[in-house]
Design an enzyme around this catalytic site. Structure first.
Site, PDB file in Angstrom:
ATOM      1  N   GLN A  92       0.847  -1.197   0.000  1.00  0.00           N
ATOM      2  CA  GLN A  92       0.000   0.000   0.000  1.00  0.00           C
ATOM      3  C   GLN A  92       0.880   1.244   0.000  1.00  0.00           C
ATOM      4  OE1 GLN A  92      -3.535  -0.400   0.369  1.00  0.00           O
ATOM      5  NE2 GLN A  92      -3.659   1.749  -0.164  1.00  0.00           N
ATOM      6  N   PHE A  93       1.389   1.640  -1.181  1.00  0.00           N
ATOM      7  CA  PHE A  93       2.267   2.812  -1.248  1.00  0.00           C
ATOM      8  C   PHE A  93       1.567   4.089  -0.817  1.00  0.00           C
ATOM      9  CE2 PHE A  93       0.223   3.375  -5.311  1.00  0.00           C
ATOM     10  CZ  PHE A  93       0.265   4.752  -5.533  1.00  0.00           C
ATOM     11  N   THR A  94       0.236   4.118  -0.906  1.00  0.00           N
ATOM     12  CA  THR A  94      -0.491   5.342  -0.549  1.00  0.00           C
ATOM     13  C   THR A  94      -0.406   5.669   0.942  1.00  0.00           C
ATOM     14  OG1 THR A  94      -2.591   4.158  -0.339  1.00  0.00           O
ATOM     15  CG2 THR A  94      -2.087   5.118  -2.497  1.00  0.00           C
TER      16      THR A  94
END
Length: 145
Positions: free
Chosen positions: A78-80
């Site tokens: 989950q890079f966000t």
């Protein structure tokens, strides 16, 4: 490294209509990796999550870890989680690690959890995913290195 930990009764990840990861009772992990992260951070966070006492004992107190309850883990990249929303209206993702740095560390993180005897299901790194979960509690924590 930043991980959102959610205690769940069930969770799944679907990519292009196909379930690629699914668990019953356990933990849903949303895993974010930044530029400075390395093996040291991965080991710290994996150990912390495996031993977090966030499952109830017979008296209703959070005294048991996932290792003690036999729960499963669903881990989703989950890079966000490294989206900076302080300025403007569009998040800035400059703090998120590039895929060539993040993916090997994400795989190492999952491997470290498996080494502890945990069953770990995953999403698909970099894919558009539908994530479903049924929170238990709800219990949601953020673990950072």
């Amino acid at each position: 490294m930043r991980v959102v930990v959610q205690r769940t009764r069930e969770a799944s990840v679907t990519v292009a209509g196909e379930i690629v990861g699914q668990i019953d009772h356990g933990l849903m992990l949303l895993v974010g990796i930044t530029h400075e992260d390395g093996e040291k951070e991965v080991e710290f966070v994996a150990d912390k999550i495996a031993n977090l006492r966030i499952f109830e004992d017979e008296e209703g107190k959070m005294n048991h870890s996932i290792l003690e309850t036999g729960g499963q883990i669903l881990s989703v990249s989950q890079f966000t989680l490294y989206g900076d929303c302080r300025k403007g209206r569009r998040p800035n993702f400059m703090a998120a690690a590039r895929p060539e740095h993040a993916e090997p560390l994400y795989e190492l993180f999952n491997a470290k959890l498996r080494e502890k005897g945990l069953q770990v299901e995953t999403g698909r790194f970099g894919a558009m995913m539908d994530v479903r979960l049924r929170n238990d509690g709800p219990v949601t924590l953020i673990v950072e290195s």
